[in-house]
Scaffold this active site. Structure first.
Site, short mmCIF file in Angstrom:
data_model
loop_
_atom_site.label_atom_id
_atom_site.label_comp_id
_atom_site.label_asym_id
_atom_site.label_seq_id
_atom_site.Cartn_x
_atom_site.Cartn_y
_atom_site.Cartn_z
N LYS A 171 0.86 -1.20 0.00
CA LYS A 171 0.00 0.00 0.00
C LYS A 171 0.89 1.24 0.00
O LYS A 171 1.62 1.50 0.95
CB LYS A 171 -0.88 0.03 1.26
N GLU A 244 10.11 2.16 10.81
CA GLU A 244 11.04 3.28 10.57
C GLU A 244 10.24 4.55 10.75
O GLU A 244 9.45 4.91 9.88
CB GLU A 244 11.59 3.22 9.14
N CYS A 278 13.11 12.04 6.89
CA CYS A 278 13.17 11.55 8.27
C CYS A 278 14.52 11.89 8.88
O CYS A 278 14.65 12.00 10.08
CB CYS A 278 12.90 10.07 8.31
N GLU A 376 8.80 16.74 15.82
CA GLU A 376 9.10 16.68 14.39
C GLU A 376 8.13 17.59 13.63
O GLU A 376 6.92 17.39 13.69
CB GLU A 376 8.98 15.24 13.88
#
Ligand code: NAP
Ligand code: MG
Length: 484
Positions: A171, A244, A278, A376
């Site tokens: 997906k 992750e 990231c 973040e």
């Protein structure tokens, strides 16, 4: 406008309803995709299960040949795919081509693993007994990917999953299904057999959650945000799960650093990919003695960065992925200014006109406990913090829940080794930015970034089970720990 399909059980199929993928530069619709649902996921899983029998028994070097062909076709299509990445995801063309190159490297690297997939042989404590480990495929793997590396991250998952003999339900992010669609087309053209890879598009709640909770999915590989990661861990049951997640990556600059080099590294780390990596550098932790000099140079250069169409050579910084991302950045800039009381040195605004753009933004006088120093933001926003002693800089670097990438600029070896040992992160760069992984080295984080490694040899661990084999050729019952 392209009307695209899903690929389930070896067939391209549609759905009753659809969703659109938007070009973040023009805000125009790029392509339409089927809105898959739980039933589509179930069909895909069943097909993958059926295909597993044959694929898992195909000799790995033959699987490797197919992966080499994928790499070849990606290379042939690199320019075309790079433009699609730049158009759908918004990163500037050189970076978009890099995204595709990373996928090429990954398929080549794991293709070659077809002739390795090493286990270990070792000794036995008993006579006439042999011991070794082998790698076995896990089964049907659910792969769920984000939008920021729309070709490279799916490749990081698909290549090792396939070489290990697994079959896949994939997906893509609903922000970049077109990039994923082009990759899947190439896999099929390269000769990946029908039903070995199934491609289901649709929302997180309809498709993503159905993959995560499907009882016949044995292995999940997820890259995305921490919140989604937490939901997946809570709902996946006893699947083998790879994670992750996010980062808040620091660059420490010592007073003995090459300042020009450090400025270049911080700019690239903070504003490359519009801060949407990231591994983006979102915190510069700078020695008091050189902070003013460094900031003068940094701000001057940041102000000159040109936002615009990522396809154009004149553009340095492309758009953010979507409107929500712009709103999130705006929210954090307000938090930085008001709630936190940090000093805005540049940026802090959207340029006028169409597209999800935001100016490169730098905050000074940021304190370690402020939200803009810990959370973040995933946009072009850099927080600058100050220190006087390296152990304090390392403490600041570690004062976050994430632990993905990190960096130190110094000419002193002792400082470098103290940082390598002291920073809690999966990656530490010396005299280079926080970004720029190579596919043959392990990549991954610690703490709330997750604990999996992708890429490199360790990338195989996520997609294989190690079996320990004891072979007793003594002809009698020998008992470990008990027989003399
Ligand atoms: P996200 O919102 O977590 O979405 C990632 C993927 O998960 C998308 O395909 C999304 O589908 C799907 N998803 C969302 N909720 C789900 C659920 N409950 N069950 C199953 N699937 C679900 O993350 P993102 O905004 O795309 O990506 C940005 C994040 O990824 C950042 O935090 C960044 O740091 C992280 N990231 C980490 C790494 C790394 O290697 N550590 C690399 C790149 C990015 P929809 O698109 O349909 O919503
Ligand atoms: Mg989009």
């Amino acid at each position: 406008m392209a009307d695209c399909r899903m690929y389930i059980d070896g067939k391209w199929i549609g759905a009753k309803t659809s969703f659109e993928t938007i070009n973040p530069t023009t805000e125009k619709v790029l392509a339409r995709f089927p809105k898959g649902n739980e039933k589509d996921v179930d069909r895909a899983v069943k097909a993958a299960q059926k295909a597993f029998k044959k694929w898992s028994k195909t000799p790995p070097p033959i699987r490797g040949q197919i992966l080499f062909r994928v790499a070849e076709l990606l290379r042939k299509n690199k320019k075309r795919l790079g433009r699609i990445v730049a158009t759908e995801m918004g990163k500037v063309l050189p970076e978009a081509l890099g995204d595709v190159q990373e996928a090429i490297d990954t398929f080549e690297y794991f293709g070659a693993e077809g002739r390795r997939l090493f286990g270990n042989t070792t000794t036995s404590e008993l006579k006439d007994k042999f011991a070794m480990t082998i790698r076995r495929p896990v089964g049907v793997c659910g792969l769920v990917s984000p939008w920021n590396f729309p070709v490279a991250i799916p490749a990081w998952k698909l290549a090792p999953a396939l070489i290990c003999g697994n079959t896949v339900v994939f997906k893509p992010s609903s922000d970049t299904p077109l990039c994923a669609h082009e990759l899947v087309k190439i896999l099929i053209e390269a000769g990946v057999p029908p039903s070995v890879v199934n491609f289901v598009t649709g929302s997180a709640s309809d498709v993503g959650q159905a993959i995560v909770t499907h009882p016949e999915v044995e292995c999940l590989s997820f890259t995305g945000s921490k919140d989604t990661g937490e939901w997946i861990v809570a709902n996946a049951g006893l699947k083998k799960v790879g994670m992750e997640l996010g980062g808040k990556n620091p660059i420490i600059v010592m007073d003995d650093a090459d300042l020009e080099l450090a400025v270049e590294g911080i700019l690239w780390g903070a504003f490359g990919t519009t801060g949407q990596r990231c591994t983006a550098c979102s915190r510069a932790i700078v020695h008091r003695k050189i902070k003013d000099r460094l900031l003068n140079a940094l701000v001057e250069k940041a102000k000159k960065l040109r936002t615009g169409n990522p396809i154009l050579k004149t553009t340095d910084v492309g758009p953010l992925i979507n409107e929500n991302a712009v709103e999130k950045v705006e929210r954090y800039v307000e938090i930085g200014k008001d709630e936190d009381g940090a000093k805005l040195l540049c940026g802090g605004e959207k340029p006028k006109g169409t597209g999800y753009f935001y100016r490169p933004t730098i905050f000074d006088d940021v304190e370690p406990d402020m939200r803009i120093a810990r959370e973040e933001i995933f946009g072009p926003v850099l927080s600058v913090l100050e220190f006087e002693r390296l152990d304090k800089a390392i403490e600041i670097a570690n004062n976050i829940e994430y632990g993905l990438s990190s960096s130190i600029y110094t000419k002193n070896v002792n400082n470098a080794f103290k940082a390598i040992e002291g920073i809690d992160a999966g990656l530490t760069y010396i005299n280079s930015s926080t970004i720029g992984s190579e596919v043959h080295l392990p990549f991954g984080g610690v703490k709330k970034t997750g604990h999996t490694k992708e890429a490199g040899i360790m990338g195989l661990d996520e997609f294989s089970n190690v079996k320990t084999v004891y072979f007793d050729y003594s002809g009698k019952l020998q008992k470990a720990q008990i027989d003399d």
